[in-house]
Design an enzyme around this catalytic site. Structure first.
Site, mmCIF file in Angstrom:
data_model
loop_
_atom_site.group_PDB
_atom_site.id
_atom_site.type_symbol
_atom_site.label_atom_id
_atom_site.label_comp_id
_atom_site.label_asym_id
_atom_site.label_seq_id
_atom_site.Cartn_x
_atom_site.Cartn_y
_atom_site.Cartn_z
ATOM 1 N N GLY A 35 -6.804 -36.814 -83.559
ATOM 2 C CA GLY A 35 -6.761 -36.346 -81.597
ATOM 3 C C GLY A 35 -7.740 -37.248 -81.593
ATOM 4 O O GLY A 35 -9.207 -36.362 -82.503
ATOM 5 N N GLY A 86 -10.927 -33.994 -86.402
ATOM 6 C CA GLY A 86 -10.745 -32.748 -87.303
ATOM 7 C C GLY A 86 -10.901 -31.894 -88.304
ATOM 8 O O GLY A 86 -10.767 -32.761 -89.075
ATOM 9 N N ARG A 93 -8.477 -35.383 -72.417
ATOM 10 C CA ARG A 93 -9.235 -36.069 -73.856
ATOM 11 C C ARG A 93 -9.571 -37.469 -73.953
ATOM 12 O O ARG A 93 -10.922 -37.630 -74.443
ATOM 13 C CB ARG A 93 -8.217 -36.935 -74.949
ATOM 14 C CG ARG A 93 -7.135 -35.029 -75.835
ATOM 15 C CD ARG A 93 -6.760 -35.917 -77.303
ATOM 16 N NE ARG A 93 -6.202 -34.717 -77.685
ATOM 17 C CZ ARG A 93 -5.393 -34.991 -78.867
ATOM 18 N NH1 ARG A 93 -4.436 -36.500 -78.969
ATOM 19 N NH2 ARG A 93 -4.281 -34.465 -79.661
ATOM 20 N N ARG A 106 -2.611 -40.823 -86.681
ATOM 21 C CA ARG A 106 -1.902 -39.684 -87.630
ATOM 22 C C ARG A 106 -1.013 -40.047 -88.840
ATOM 23 O O ARG A 106 -0.246 -40.594 -88.552
ATOM 24 C CB ARG A 106 -1.609 -38.047 -87.825
ATOM 25 C CG ARG A 106 -2.499 -37.798 -85.886
ATOM 26 C CD ARG A 106 -1.339 -36.780 -85.829
ATOM 27 N NE ARG A 106 -1.922 -35.976 -84.500
ATOM 28 C CZ ARG A 106 -3.026 -35.075 -83.382
ATOM 29 N NH1 ARG A 106 -3.696 -34.865 -84.857
ATOM 30 N NH2 ARG A 106 -2.924 -35.190 -82.631
ATOM 31 N N CYS A 107 -1.536 -39.931 -89.943
ATOM 32 C CA CYS A 107 -0.733 -40.065 -90.944
ATOM 33 C C CYS A 107 -0.255 -39.139 -92.581
ATOM 34 O O CYS A 107 -1.283 -38.375 -93.249
ATOM 35 C CB CYS A 107 -1.877 -41.188 -92.260
ATOM 36 S SG CYS A 107 -0.786 -41.827 -93.582
ATOM 37 N N GLY A 155 -6.850 -27.283 -76.766
ATOM 38 C CA GLY A 155 -7.931 -26.478 -77.605
ATOM 39 C C GLY A 155 -6.886 -25.765 -78.849
ATOM 40 O O GLY A 155 -7.012 -25.440 -79.535
ATOM 41 N N ARG A 156 -4.869 -26.177 -79.223
ATOM 42 C CA ARG A 156 -4.828 -26.420 -80.092
ATOM 43 C C ARG A 156 -4.290 -24.408 -80.443
ATOM 44 O O ARG A 156 -3.760 -23.573 -79.416
ATOM 45 C CB ARG A 156 -4.749 -26.851 -81.163
ATOM 46 C CG ARG A 156 -3.394 -27.248 -82.455
ATOM 47 C CD ARG A 156 -4.248 -28.387 -82.977
ATOM 48 N NE ARG A 156 -5.500 -27.625 -84.447
ATOM 49 C CZ ARG A 156 -5.676 -28.165 -84.962
ATOM 50 N NH1 ARG A 156 -5.083 -29.167 -86.587
ATOM 51 N NH2 ARG A 156 -6.521 -27.390 -85.901
ATOM 52 N N SER A 208 -8.332 -33.556 -90.561
ATOM 53 C CA SER A 208 -9.354 -34.830 -90.930
ATOM 54 C C SER A 208 -10.012 -35.280 -92.118
ATOM 55 O O SER A 208 -10.275 -35.336 -93.108
ATOM 56 C CB SER A 208 -10.734 -36.079 -89.874
ATOM 57 O OG SER A 208 -9.744 -36.101 -89.006
ATOM 58 N N ILE A 231 -5.021 -35.839 -69.941
ATOM 59 C CA ILE A 231 -6.213 -36.118 -69.478
ATOM 60 C C ILE A 231 -7.156 -35.480 -70.244
ATOM 61 O O ILE A 231 -8.846 -35.717 -69.819
ATOM 62 C CB ILE A 231 -6.107 -35.576 -67.863
ATOM 63 C CG1 ILE A 231 -6.910 -36.292 -66.832
ATOM 64 C CG2 ILE A 231 -6.191 -33.568 -68.089
ATOM 65 C CD1 ILE A 231 -7.035 -35.789 -65.653
ATOM 66 N N THR A 263 -13.232 -32.814 -81.858
ATOM 67 C CA THR A 263 -12.507 -33.041 -81.214
ATOM 68 C C THR A 263 -12.515 -31.706 -80.583
ATOM 69 O O THR A 263 -13.695 -31.322 -80.452
ATOM 70 C CB THR A 263 -11.797 -31.950 -82.616
ATOM 71 O OG1 THR A 263 -10.799 -31.331 -82.238
ATOM 72 C CG2 THR A 263 -12.885 -30.580 -83.162
ATOM 73 N N ASP A 316 -13.029 -25.830 -82.751
ATOM 74 C CA ASP A 316 -11.968 -24.819 -83.430
ATOM 75 C C ASP A 316 -12.675 -25.315 -85.186
ATOM 76 O O ASP A 316 -12.348 -24.679 -86.202
ATOM 77 C CB ASP A 316 -10.477 -25.017 -83.717
ATOM 78 C CG ASP A 316 -9.869 -27.273 -83.968
ATOM 79 O OD1 ASP A 316 -11.377 -27.387 -83.729
ATOM 80 O OD2 ASP A 316 -9.313 -26.531 -84.376
ATOM 81 N N ARG A 353 -25.168 -48.176 -86.891
ATOM 82 C CA ARG A 353 -26.678 -48.742 -86.414
ATOM 83 C C ARG A 353 -28.079 -47.570 -87.497
ATOM 84 O O ARG A 353 -28.943 -48.529 -87.921
ATOM 85 C CB ARG A 353 -27.297 -48.543 -84.974
ATOM 86 C CG ARG A 353 -26.748 -49.055 -84.128
ATOM 87 C CD ARG A 353 -26.951 -49.511 -82.543
ATOM 88 N NE ARG A 353 -26.507 -50.952 -81.932
ATOM 89 C CZ ARG A 353 -26.450 -51.526 -80.827
ATOM 90 N NH1 ARG A 353 -27.734 -50.977 -80.180
ATOM 91 N NH2 ARG A 353 -25.807 -52.586 -80.265
ATOM 92 N N ALA A 392 -12.053 -17.629 -63.279
ATOM 93 C CA ALA A 392 -10.646 -17.265 -63.291
ATOM 94 C C ALA A 392 -10.552 -15.711 -63.142
ATOM 95 O O ALA A 392 -11.802 -14.809 -63.968
ATOM 96 C CB ALA A 392 -10.318 -17.839 -64.672
#
Length: 319
Positions: free
Chosen positions: A11, A102, A252, A72-73, A170-171, A105, A250, A125, A129, A25, A186
C-alpha cells in the site's frame, strides 16, 4: 558499493516520494548510482528498472503516493519469483536494495537477504504497525486526514443530534483509531488490540444522553470489523439515530505533512548509509527521535502493540 536499487511495495503512503528522493540524492552524493524499480516486486521480476538521476526526484518531496508506483506480487512470495528478482538485480549490476513499504514488503526484503542479496527496509505505511520504530512514513499524514474528516463529521453530528460511527483504516493495528479518537475527543474507540463489549459501548452512550449529550462520535478500526455492522447494532440497542462513515482510501492520499517529509528524508538517507557500511537484512526506524536499525526478521517476529497508557487516557477523558 557502486550501484543500488530502490522500490516501493504494498500500500502507498504519503512520504514515500520523500524517502525515494532521500535514497537517490544521498546515494549520488556518495558517488553511487541509483536505479528505480517500478511496480514493486512485480516490476523487479519483470525488469522494470531505470536509472535515476538528481533531476528524476526533483519536485516530488511534497507529493503523495509514489513516483515508482506500487503493486502487490504473489509471485514474489515463491522461491522461483525471488530468484527471478535477484537475476534482474544482477543483470543491472545492482549491489544493494532499499525497500520502502510495510510488513509484506519487509517479508520480501528478508527473503532477498536470506538469498545473499543485501537489502534494507524503510517502514512506509499509514498503519504504523511495524515494530522497531515509533512511527512509520505516512502515519502522521493519514492521522491528520482522519482528524480533519472527524472534525467535519462532528459539525453535522451536532446539527442533527446523531450518533456517528467512523471506520478508519489500519488493518490489524489500532493506532490510527486511537490517535484520531484521542485527538478528536471520541466517546468510544474500538481497536483490534483490546476486546470490547457492546453493552459497555451502549451504556456509555446512554450515560451521555442522560446528562444531556446530544451527539456522539465512535471510532472503529477496520481490524475490529465492519463499521456499518457496528453502527446498525448500536442503533438497534440504543434507539439513537446512527450514521456510519467509512473513510476508506482517502486516508492514503494527500501531500505529506512536515513530520512525514522529515521522517522519510531521514530514514531514506539512513538506509543508504547502512548499505555503504556493508549492513544487510536491517530495517531503519526512529525511537525517541533517534535513528535506529534493527534486524528485519526480529521486527517481523514481534507483535504490534498499541500504547496502553494512551488507550487508558482516552477512556478517562471520554467519561
Amino acid at each position: 558499493m557502486k550501484r543500488i536499487g530502490v522500490l516501493t511495495s504494498g500500500g502507498d503512503s504519503p512520504g514515500m516520494n520523500a524517502a525515494i528522493r532521500a535514497v537517490v540524492r544521498k546515494a549520488i552524493y556518495h558517488d553511487i548510482e541509483v536505479y528505480g524499480i517500478y511496480q514493486g516486486y512485480s516490476g523487479l521480476i519483470n525488469g522494470q528498472i531505470e536509472k535515476l538521476e538528481l533531476g528524476s526526484v526533483g519536485d516530488i518531496i511534497h507529493r503523495g503516493g509514489t513516483m515508482l508506483h506500487t503493486a502487490r506480487c504473489e509471485e514474489f512470495k515463491t522461491l522461483e519469483g525471488q530468484k527471478k528478482g535477484i537475476e534482474q538485480l544482477n543483470k543491472f549490476g545492482i549491489e544493494g536494495l532499499v525497500v520502502i513499504g510495510g510488513d509484506g514488503s519487509f517479508q520480501g526484503a528478508r527473503k532477498l537477504t536470506e538469498h545473499g542479496f543485501p537489502t534494507i527496509g524503510v517502514p512506509g505505511t499509514i498503519d504504523n504497525d511495524i515494530s522497531g520504530t515509533d512511527y512509520t512514513i505516512g502515519f502522521d499524514t493519514a492521522l491528520n486526514t482522519v482528524i480533519d474528516a472527524i472534525d467535519k463529521i462532528r459539525d453535522t453530528a451536532t446539527s442533527h443530534e446523531r450518533t456517528y460511527v467512523v471506520e478508519v483504516m489500519g488493518r490489524d493495528a489500532g493506532d490510527l483509531a486511537l490517535w484520531s479518537g484521542l485527538a478528536d475527543g471520541a466517546e468510544t474507540i474500538l481497536v483490534p488490540e483490546v476486546e470490547y463489549n457492546m453493552d459497555d459501548v451502549v451504556s456509555r452512550l446512554k450515560r451521555g444522553a442522560d446528562r444531556g449529550k446530544k451527539h456522539s462520535i465512535i471510532i472503529v478500526a477496520e481490524g475490529i470489523g465492519s463499521g456499518v455492522d457496528i453502527g446498525n447494532e448500536i442503533e438497534e440497542k440504543t434507539g439513537f439515530e446512527t450514521r456510519v462513515t467509512v473513510l476508506g482510501h482517502i486516508q492514503r492520499g494527500g501531500s505529506p505533512t512536515a513530520a512525514d517529509r522529515v521522517l522519510a528524508s531521514r530514514l531514506g538517507a539512513k538506509a543508504v548509509e547502512l548499505l555503504i557500511d556493508g549492513q544487510e537484512g536491517k530495517m531503519v526506524g526512529i525511537e525517541k527521535n533517534i535513528l535506529v536499525a534493527h534486524d528485519i526478521a526480529d521486527a517481523l517476529s514481534r507483535e504490534h502493540q498499541i500504547d496502553a497508557e494512551m488507550y487508558k487516557l482516552s477512556q478517562e477523558l471520554s467519561i
